[in-house]
Write an enzyme that holds these catalytic residues in place. Sequence first.
Site, PDB file in Angstrom:
ATOM      1  CG  ASN A 181      20.980  -4.016  21.909  1.00 58.76           C
ATOM      2  OD1 ASN A 181      21.057  -5.108  21.352  1.00 58.76           O
ATOM      3  ND2 ASN A 181      21.020  -2.886  21.234  1.00 58.76           N
ATOM      4  CE  LYS A 197      26.411  -1.173  21.947  1.00 61.66           C
ATOM      5  NZ  LYS A 197      26.069  -0.289  20.797  1.00 61.66           N
ATOM      6  NE  ARG A 235      18.296  -4.292  18.267  1.00 65.64           N
ATOM      7  CZ  ARG A 235      19.399  -4.359  17.521  1.00 65.64           C
ATOM      8  NH1 ARG A 235      20.574  -4.583  18.082  1.00 65.64           N
ATOM      9  NH2 ARG A 235      19.331  -4.181  16.213  1.00 65.64           N
ATOM     10  CG  HIS A 273      18.766  -0.250  12.443  1.00 64.26           C
ATOM     11  ND1 HIS A 273      19.396  -0.147  11.225  1.00 64.26           N
ATOM     12  CD2 HIS A 273      19.647  -0.862  13.265  1.00 64.26           C
ATOM     13  CE1 HIS A 273      20.603  -0.678  11.303  1.00 64.26           C
ATOM     14  NE2 HIS A 273      20.777  -1.119  12.531  1.00 64.26           N
ATOM     15  N   GLY A 277      25.619   3.571  10.568  1.00 65.85           N
ATOM     16  CA  GLY A 277      26.650   3.075  11.469  1.00 65.85           C
ATOM     17  C   GLY A 277      27.340   1.894  10.819  1.00 65.85           C
ATOM     18  CG  ASN A 278      30.015  -2.133  11.559  1.00 69.91           C
ATOM     19  OD1 ASN A 278      29.596  -3.285  11.437  1.00 69.91           O
ATOM     20  ND2 ASN A 278      31.227  -1.772  11.185  1.00 69.91           N
ATOM     21  N   GLY A 279      26.164  -0.991  10.867  1.00 71.25           N
ATOM     22  CA  GLY A 279      24.976  -1.464  10.173  1.00 71.25           C
ATOM     23  C   GLY A 279      24.129  -0.244   9.866  1.00 71.25           C
ATOM     24  NE  ARG A 297      24.879  -6.915   8.725  1.00 66.06           N
ATOM     25  CZ  ARG A 297      24.253  -6.217   9.667  1.00 66.06           C
ATOM     26  NH1 ARG A 297      23.579  -5.120   9.343  1.00 66.06           N
ATOM     27  NH2 ARG A 297      24.293  -6.603  10.931  1.00 66.06           N
ATOM     28  N   GLY A 343      25.962   8.783  11.334  1.00 70.21           N
ATOM     29  CA  GLY A 343      25.009   9.857  11.066  1.00 70.21           C
ATOM     30  C   GLY A 343      25.093  10.999  12.054  1.00 70.21           C
ATOM     31  CD  GLU A 391      18.579   1.247  18.351  1.00 71.55           C
ATOM     32  OE1 GLU A 391      18.130   0.283  17.698  1.00 71.55           O
ATOM     33  OE2 GLU A 391      19.795   1.467  18.505  1.00 71.55           O
TER      34      GLU A 391
END
Length: 399
Positions: A7, A14, A92, A181, A211-213, A242, A333, A384
Amino acid sequence: MKLLILNCGSSSLKFQLLSMTNETLLASGGVERIGDTKSTLKFKTAQGASFADSENPIKNHEIAIKKIIQLLLNPDYALIANKKEIRAVGHRIVHGAEEFSQSIILDENALARIEKYSNLAPLHNPANISGVRAAQAQLPHAVQCATFDTAFHQTMPEKAFIYGIPYSYYIDKKIRRYGFHGSSHRYVSKKAAELAKIPYEKSKIIVCHLGNGSSISAVCCGKSVDTSMGLTPLEGLIMGTRCGDVDFGAMLHIMREENMNIEQIDKLVNKESGFLGLCGTSDMRDMKQAAANGNKQAQLAIEIFHYKIKKYIGSYAAAMGGVDCIAFTGGIGEKDTVTRLAVCQNLEFMGVKFDQGKNNAAQGDAIISTENSQVKILVVQTNEEIVIARNTYQLISQL
Protein backbone atom coordinates in the site's frame (compact mmCIF):
# COMPACT_ATOMS: atom_id res chain seq x y z
CA MET A 1 1.97 -19.75 -1.43
CA LYS A 2 3.42 -16.46 -0.18
CA LEU A 3 2.14 -13.04 -1.25
CA LEU A 4 3.50 -9.55 -0.63
CA ILE A 5 0.84 -6.86 -0.16
CA LEU A 6 1.84 -3.23 -0.78
CA ASN A 7 0.00 0.00 0.00
CA CYS A 8 2.07 2.89 -1.33
CA GLY A 9 1.46 6.56 -0.57
CA SER A 10 3.34 9.52 -1.98
CA SER A 11 5.93 9.38 0.82
CA SER A 12 5.07 6.15 2.59
CA LEU A 13 4.71 2.43 2.12
CA LYS A 14 2.97 -0.27 4.15
CA PHE A 15 3.49 -3.97 3.56
CA GLN A 16 2.40 -7.42 4.68
CA LEU A 17 3.84 -10.83 3.85
CA LEU A 18 1.22 -13.57 4.02
CA SER A 19 1.11 -17.30 3.54
CA MET A 20 -2.15 -18.05 1.74
CA THR A 21 -2.13 -21.70 2.80
CA ASN A 22 -4.13 -20.62 5.85
CA GLU A 23 -4.07 -16.81 5.43
CA THR A 24 -1.30 -16.43 7.98
CA LEU A 25 0.40 -13.07 8.49
CA LEU A 26 4.16 -13.69 8.48
CA ALA A 27 5.52 -10.14 8.66
CA SER A 28 4.39 -6.53 8.39
CA GLY A 29 5.67 -2.99 8.62
CA GLY A 30 6.36 0.01 6.48
CA VAL A 31 8.42 3.04 5.60
CA GLU A 32 7.50 6.63 6.43
CA ARG A 33 8.91 9.84 4.94
CA ILE A 34 10.26 8.31 1.74
CA GLY A 35 12.41 10.93 0.01
CA ASP A 36 13.09 12.73 3.29
CA THR A 37 16.29 12.79 5.33
CA LYS A 38 14.27 11.47 8.29
CA SER A 39 12.94 8.26 6.73
CA THR A 40 11.85 5.55 9.17
CA LEU A 41 11.57 1.83 8.47
CA LYS A 42 9.67 -0.50 10.78
CA PHE A 43 9.49 -4.27 10.41
CA LYS A 44 8.10 -7.03 12.60
CA THR A 45 7.40 -10.73 12.28
CA ALA A 46 4.44 -12.70 13.57
CA GLN A 47 6.83 -14.36 16.03
CA GLY A 48 7.63 -11.01 17.63
CA ALA A 49 11.01 -10.22 16.09
CA SER A 50 11.33 -6.59 15.02
CA PHE A 51 13.64 -4.15 13.29
CA ALA A 52 13.58 -0.36 13.09
CA ASP A 53 15.81 2.13 11.29
CA SER A 54 15.56 5.91 11.30
CA GLU A 55 19.22 6.64 10.58
CA ASN A 56 19.38 5.96 6.85
CA PRO A 57 17.38 8.12 4.41
CA ILE A 58 15.30 6.18 1.86
CA LYS A 59 15.24 8.01 -1.43
CA ASN A 60 12.37 6.29 -3.27
CA HIS A 61 9.89 3.42 -3.26
CA GLU A 62 12.24 1.02 -5.05
CA ILE A 63 14.89 1.41 -2.35
CA ALA A 64 12.19 1.02 0.31
CA ILE A 65 10.96 -2.25 -1.22
CA LYS A 66 14.54 -3.45 -1.69
CA LYS A 67 15.22 -2.92 2.02
CA ILE A 68 12.02 -4.74 2.97
CA ILE A 69 12.91 -7.73 0.79
CA GLN A 70 16.39 -7.83 2.32
CA LEU A 71 14.76 -8.13 5.74
CA LEU A 72 12.41 -10.84 4.49
CA LEU A 73 15.49 -12.75 3.21
CA ASN A 74 17.36 -12.40 6.50
CA PRO A 75 17.93 -15.98 7.75
CA ASP A 76 17.42 -14.82 11.34
CA TYR A 77 13.71 -14.30 10.56
CA ALA A 78 13.25 -17.48 8.49
CA LEU A 79 10.53 -15.92 6.32
CA ILE A 80 11.69 -16.65 2.76
CA ALA A 81 14.78 -18.45 1.45
CA ASN A 82 14.76 -16.62 -1.90
CA LYS A 83 12.77 -13.98 -3.75
CA LYS A 84 10.95 -16.53 -5.90
CA GLU A 85 9.01 -17.72 -2.86
CA ILE A 86 6.96 -14.53 -3.27
CA ARG A 87 4.65 -15.66 -6.06
CA ALA A 88 2.71 -12.42 -6.44
CA VAL A 89 2.42 -8.84 -5.21
CA GLY A 90 -0.98 -7.34 -4.44
CA HIS A 91 -1.22 -3.57 -4.77
CA ARG A 92 -3.76 -1.07 -3.49
CA ILE A 93 -4.73 1.30 -6.32
CA VAL A 94 -6.91 4.16 -5.15
CA HIS A 95 -8.76 5.23 -8.30
CA GLY A 96 -9.99 2.93 -11.04
CA ALA A 97 -12.89 5.12 -12.19
CA GLU A 98 -15.66 3.14 -13.91
CA GLU A 99 -13.21 1.05 -15.90
CA PHE A 100 -12.08 -1.21 -13.05
CA SER A 101 -14.83 -2.80 -10.99
CA GLN A 102 -12.79 -5.94 -10.21
CA SER A 103 -9.22 -6.72 -9.21
CA ILE A 104 -6.89 -7.35 -12.17
CA ILE A 105 -3.48 -8.70 -13.11
CA LEU A 106 -1.29 -5.76 -14.05
CA ASP A 107 0.49 -5.44 -17.38
CA GLU A 108 1.77 -2.41 -19.27
CA ASN A 109 -1.61 -1.83 -20.89
CA ALA A 110 -3.40 -1.88 -17.54
CA LEU A 111 -0.85 0.47 -15.97
CA ALA A 112 -1.29 2.93 -18.84
CA ARG A 113 -5.06 2.81 -18.34
CA ILE A 114 -4.69 3.38 -14.58
CA GLU A 115 -2.34 6.27 -15.20
CA LYS A 116 -5.14 8.02 -17.13
CA TYR A 117 -6.99 8.44 -13.84
CA SER A 118 -4.13 10.12 -12.00
CA ASN A 119 -5.88 13.45 -12.53
CA LEU A 120 -8.78 12.10 -10.44
CA ALA A 121 -6.47 11.06 -7.58
CA PRO A 122 -3.26 13.08 -8.00
CA LEU A 123 -2.09 12.40 -4.44
CA HIS A 124 -2.62 8.64 -4.71
CA ASN A 125 -2.51 7.00 -8.13
CA PRO A 126 1.01 8.21 -9.11
CA ALA A 127 2.34 6.87 -5.79
CA ASN A 128 0.48 3.58 -6.29
CA ILE A 129 2.01 3.21 -9.75
CA SER A 130 5.47 4.00 -8.33
CA GLY A 131 4.96 1.09 -5.95
CA VAL A 132 4.08 -1.24 -8.83
CA ARG A 133 7.16 -0.17 -10.80
CA ALA A 134 9.38 -0.66 -7.76
CA ALA A 135 7.95 -4.13 -7.13
CA GLN A 136 8.44 -5.07 -10.77
CA ALA A 137 12.10 -4.05 -10.53
CA GLN A 138 12.76 -5.97 -7.33
CA LEU A 139 10.55 -9.00 -8.02
CA PRO A 140 10.48 -9.38 -11.82
CA HIS A 141 9.24 -12.98 -11.59
CA ALA A 142 6.19 -12.14 -9.43
CA VAL A 143 2.71 -11.56 -10.81
CA GLN A 144 1.62 -7.98 -10.04
CA CYS A 145 -2.08 -7.56 -9.19
CA ALA A 146 -4.25 -4.55 -8.34
CA THR A 147 -7.25 -4.06 -6.07
CA PHE A 148 -9.05 -0.73 -6.46
CA ASP A 149 -10.44 1.43 -3.65
CA THR A 150 -13.27 2.50 -5.93
CA ALA A 151 -14.31 -1.01 -7.04
CA PHE A 152 -16.63 -1.90 -4.15
CA HIS A 153 -18.67 1.26 -4.71
CA GLN A 154 -19.33 0.51 -8.40
CA THR A 155 -22.66 -1.03 -7.34
CA MET A 156 -24.06 2.40 -6.40
CA PRO A 157 -27.17 3.31 -8.39
CA GLU A 158 -27.01 6.27 -10.72
CA LYS A 159 -29.23 8.35 -8.42
CA ALA A 160 -26.52 8.09 -5.75
CA PHE A 161 -23.47 8.88 -7.86
CA ILE A 162 -24.60 11.54 -10.36
CA TYR A 163 -23.94 15.18 -9.44
CA GLY A 164 -26.38 18.00 -10.16
CA ILE A 165 -24.27 19.51 -12.94
CA PRO A 166 -24.79 19.22 -16.72
CA TYR A 167 -25.06 15.51 -17.52
CA SER A 168 -22.54 15.93 -20.33
CA TYR A 169 -19.77 16.15 -17.74
CA TYR A 170 -20.57 12.60 -16.71
CA ILE A 171 -20.82 11.35 -20.30
CA ASP A 172 -17.67 13.12 -21.54
CA LYS A 173 -15.49 13.40 -18.44
CA LYS A 174 -16.90 10.72 -16.12
CA ILE A 175 -17.44 13.29 -13.36
CA ARG A 176 -19.40 11.42 -10.67
CA ARG A 177 -19.21 10.04 -7.16
CA TYR A 178 -16.79 7.11 -6.94
CA GLY A 179 -16.08 6.64 -3.24
CA PHE A 180 -12.97 5.26 -1.58
CA HIS A 181 -11.80 2.94 1.24
CA GLY A 182 -13.64 0.27 -0.73
CA SER A 183 -11.63 -2.71 0.52
CA SER A 184 -12.21 -1.59 4.10
CA HIS A 185 -15.95 -1.08 3.60
CA ARG A 186 -16.23 -4.50 1.92
CA TYR A 187 -14.35 -6.31 4.69
CA VAL A 188 -15.96 -4.51 7.62
CA SER A 189 -19.54 -4.76 6.36
CA LYS A 190 -19.18 -8.51 5.81
CA LYS A 191 -17.47 -9.02 9.17
CA ALA A 192 -20.17 -6.98 10.93
CA ALA A 193 -22.91 -9.18 9.49
CA GLU A 194 -20.99 -12.25 10.62
CA LEU A 195 -20.53 -10.92 14.16
CA ALA A 196 -24.17 -9.85 14.36
CA LYS A 197 -25.24 -13.27 13.02
CA ILE A 198 -27.36 -11.91 10.19
CA PRO A 199 -27.20 -12.97 6.51
CA TYR A 200 -24.91 -10.57 4.64
CA GLU A 201 -27.02 -10.80 1.49
CA LYS A 202 -30.08 -9.59 3.43
CA SER A 203 -28.42 -7.03 5.72
CA LYS A 204 -28.49 -3.23 5.93
CA ILE A 205 -25.17 -2.00 7.31
CA ILE A 206 -23.59 1.43 7.78
CA VAL A 207 -19.80 1.40 7.96
CA CYS A 208 -18.01 4.36 9.55
CA HIS A 209 -14.35 4.24 8.48
CA LEU A 210 -12.89 6.96 10.68
CA GLY A 211 -9.28 8.10 10.65
CA ASN A 212 -7.18 10.93 9.26
CA GLY A 213 -9.19 10.24 6.13
CA SER A 214 -12.80 9.26 6.87
CA SER A 215 -15.72 7.91 4.89
CA ILE A 216 -19.10 6.34 5.56
CA SER A 217 -20.92 3.84 3.38
CA ALA A 218 -24.38 2.34 3.14
CA VAL A 219 -24.13 -1.37 2.34
CA CYS A 220 -27.44 -3.01 1.46
CA CYS A 221 -27.62 -6.77 0.82
CA GLY A 222 -23.83 -6.95 0.48
CA LYS A 223 -23.56 -4.09 -2.02
CA SER A 224 -22.49 -0.48 -1.59
CA VAL A 225 -25.45 1.76 -2.42
CA ASP A 226 -23.98 5.09 -1.27
CA THR A 227 -20.81 6.52 0.23
CA SER A 228 -19.66 9.89 1.52
CA MET A 229 -16.50 10.47 -0.55
CA GLY A 230 -17.00 11.60 -4.11
CA LEU A 231 -15.03 12.08 -7.32
CA THR A 232 -12.03 12.49 -5.03
CA PRO A 233 -11.45 11.66 -1.34
CA LEU A 234 -12.25 15.30 -0.46
CA GLU A 235 -16.03 15.08 -0.12
CA GLY A 236 -17.94 13.93 2.95
CA LEU A 237 -16.84 14.12 6.57
CA ILE A 238 -14.47 16.70 7.97
CA MET A 239 -11.03 15.01 8.10
CA GLY A 240 -7.47 15.58 9.27
CA THR A 241 -6.62 18.17 6.62
CA ARG A 242 -9.57 17.90 4.20
CA CYS A 243 -12.62 20.14 4.49
CA GLY A 244 -15.27 17.54 3.59
CA ASP A 245 -18.69 18.84 2.52
CA VAL A 246 -18.67 22.57 1.84
CA ASP A 247 -20.72 24.98 -0.25
CA PHE A 248 -18.83 25.30 -3.54
CA GLY A 249 -19.99 28.91 -3.66
CA ALA A 250 -17.98 29.53 -0.48
CA MET A 251 -14.85 28.34 -2.26
CA LEU A 252 -15.54 30.61 -5.23
CA HIS A 253 -16.02 33.52 -2.83
CA ILE A 254 -12.70 32.81 -1.10
CA MET A 255 -10.93 32.53 -4.45
CA ARG A 256 -12.25 35.93 -5.51
CA GLU A 257 -11.61 37.64 -2.17
CA GLU A 258 -8.11 36.22 -1.76
CA ASN A 259 -7.22 36.26 -5.47
CA MET A 260 -6.34 32.56 -5.27
CA ASN A 261 -5.61 30.29 -8.23
CA ILE A 262 -6.63 26.63 -8.68
CA GLU A 263 -3.45 25.25 -7.12
CA GLN A 264 -3.84 27.46 -4.04
CA ILE A 265 -7.48 26.55 -3.45
CA ASP A 266 -6.65 22.86 -4.00
CA LYS A 267 -3.97 23.09 -1.32
CA LEU A 268 -6.38 24.93 0.99
CA VAL A 269 -9.17 22.35 0.88
CA ASN A 270 -6.97 19.24 0.79
CA LYS A 271 -4.02 20.07 3.02
CA GLU A 272 -4.89 23.10 5.17
CA SER A 273 -8.52 22.52 6.17
CA GLY A 274 -10.38 19.99 8.30
CA PHE A 275 -9.14 19.55 11.85
CA LEU A 276 -5.88 21.32 11.00
CA GLY A 277 -7.64 24.41 9.67
CA LEU A 278 -10.07 24.60 12.59
CA CYS A 279 -7.70 24.11 15.50
CA GLY A 280 -4.11 23.77 14.30
CA THR A 281 -3.65 19.99 14.50
CA SER A 282 -4.77 17.11 12.29
CA ASP A 283 -4.44 14.44 14.99
CA MET A 284 -7.52 13.46 17.03
CA ARG A 285 -5.37 12.62 20.07
CA ASP A 286 -3.86 16.11 20.09
CA MET A 287 -7.28 17.67 19.58
CA LYS A 288 -8.74 15.81 22.54
CA GLN A 289 -5.86 16.94 24.74
CA ALA A 290 -6.23 20.53 23.56
CA ALA A 291 -10.00 20.42 24.18
CA ALA A 292 -9.40 19.05 27.68
CA ASN A 293 -7.10 22.02 28.29
CA GLY A 294 -9.86 24.45 27.35
CA ASN A 295 -9.18 24.99 23.64
CA LYS A 296 -12.64 25.88 22.32
CA GLN A 297 -11.69 25.50 18.65
CA ALA A 298 -10.44 21.96 19.26
CA GLN A 299 -13.68 21.15 21.06
CA LEU A 300 -15.66 22.63 18.17
CA ALA A 301 -13.72 20.54 15.62
CA ILE A 302 -14.50 17.38 17.58
CA GLU A 303 -18.18 18.29 17.83
CA ILE A 304 -18.40 18.97 14.09
CA PHE A 305 -16.82 15.58 13.39
CA HIS A 306 -19.30 13.75 15.61
CA TYR A 307 -22.26 15.72 14.24
CA LYS A 308 -21.40 15.02 10.61
CA ILE A 309 -21.04 11.28 11.26
CA LYS A 310 -24.45 11.23 12.92
CA LYS A 311 -26.01 13.10 9.99
CA TYR A 312 -24.66 10.57 7.50
CA ILE A 313 -25.87 7.66 9.62
CA GLY A 314 -29.37 9.12 9.69
CA SER A 315 -29.44 9.80 5.96
CA TYR A 316 -28.15 6.35 5.04
CA ALA A 317 -30.62 4.62 7.36
CA ALA A 318 -33.37 6.55 5.58
CA ALA A 319 -31.96 5.70 2.14
CA MET A 320 -31.89 1.97 2.93
CA GLY A 321 -35.25 1.97 4.71
CA GLY A 322 -33.67 0.95 8.00
CA VAL A 323 -30.39 -0.38 9.37
CA ASP A 324 -29.33 -3.60 11.08
CA CYS A 325 -25.76 -2.70 12.06
CA ILE A 326 -23.56 0.36 12.49
CA ALA A 327 -19.87 -0.59 12.40
CA PHE A 328 -16.98 1.62 13.50
CA THR A 329 -13.54 1.01 12.02
CA GLY A 330 -10.29 2.82 11.14
CA GLY A 331 -7.80 4.42 13.52
CA ILE A 332 -10.39 6.61 15.26
CA GLY A 333 -13.36 4.27 14.85
CA GLU A 334 -11.55 1.32 16.43
CA LYS A 335 -9.83 3.18 19.28
CA ASP A 336 -11.84 6.24 20.28
CA THR A 337 -14.53 5.35 22.80
CA VAL A 338 -15.61 9.00 23.06
CA THR A 339 -16.35 9.29 19.34
CA ARG A 340 -18.42 6.10 19.34
CA LEU A 341 -20.41 7.27 22.38
CA ALA A 342 -21.01 10.78 21.01
CA VAL A 343 -22.18 9.46 17.64
CA CYS A 344 -24.56 6.88 19.13
CA GLN A 345 -26.12 9.18 21.72
CA ASN A 346 -29.74 10.11 20.89
CA LEU A 347 -30.07 7.39 18.25
CA GLU A 348 -32.56 5.53 20.43
CA PHE A 349 -35.34 6.53 18.01
CA MET A 350 -33.62 4.25 15.45
CA GLY A 351 -33.58 1.30 17.82
CA VAL A 352 -30.04 1.84 19.12
CA LYS A 353 -29.33 0.81 22.73
CA PHE A 354 -25.71 1.63 23.44
CA ASP A 355 -23.75 -0.18 26.17
CA GLN A 356 -21.12 2.17 27.55
CA GLY A 357 -19.45 -0.60 29.54
CA LYS A 358 -18.96 -2.70 26.42
CA ASN A 359 -17.79 0.38 24.56
CA ASN A 360 -15.08 1.13 27.13
CA ALA A 361 -13.96 -2.50 27.29
CA ALA A 362 -13.91 -3.14 23.52
CA GLN A 363 -10.69 -4.70 22.29
CA GLY A 364 -10.59 -5.82 18.69
CA ASP A 365 -13.87 -6.92 17.12
CA ALA A 366 -16.76 -6.37 19.51
CA ILE A 367 -20.49 -5.67 19.78
CA ILE A 368 -20.97 -2.57 21.93
CA SER A 369 -24.77 -2.39 21.98
CA THR A 370 -27.04 -4.11 24.49
CA GLU A 371 -28.39 -7.60 23.91
CA ASN A 372 -31.86 -6.23 23.10
CA SER A 373 -30.71 -3.40 20.84
CA GLN A 374 -32.65 -3.47 17.58
CA VAL A 375 -29.62 -2.02 15.76
CA LYS A 376 -26.31 -3.69 16.54
CA ILE A 377 -23.37 -1.33 17.15
CA LEU A 378 -19.99 -2.87 16.46
CA VAL A 379 -16.29 -2.17 16.49
CA VAL A 380 -14.57 -4.04 13.67
CA GLN A 381 -10.84 -4.04 13.04
CA THR A 382 -10.44 -3.35 9.34
CA ASN A 383 -8.18 -5.53 7.24
CA GLU A 384 -7.82 -4.07 3.77
CA GLU A 385 -4.69 -6.15 3.22
CA ILE A 386 -6.50 -9.49 3.52
CA VAL A 387 -9.05 -8.32 0.94
CA ILE A 388 -6.19 -7.48 -1.45
CA ALA A 389 -4.47 -10.79 -0.63
CA ARG A 390 -7.61 -12.83 -1.29
CA ASN A 391 -8.23 -11.03 -4.56
CA THR A 392 -4.61 -11.54 -5.61
CA TYR A 393 -4.68 -15.22 -4.68
CA GLN A 394 -7.86 -15.74 -6.66
CA LEU A 395 -6.35 -14.08 -9.73
CA ILE A 396 -3.11 -16.07 -9.76
CA SER A 397 -4.94 -19.33 -9.00
CA GLN A 398 -6.64 -18.93 -12.36
CA LEU A 399 -3.35 -18.73 -14.29
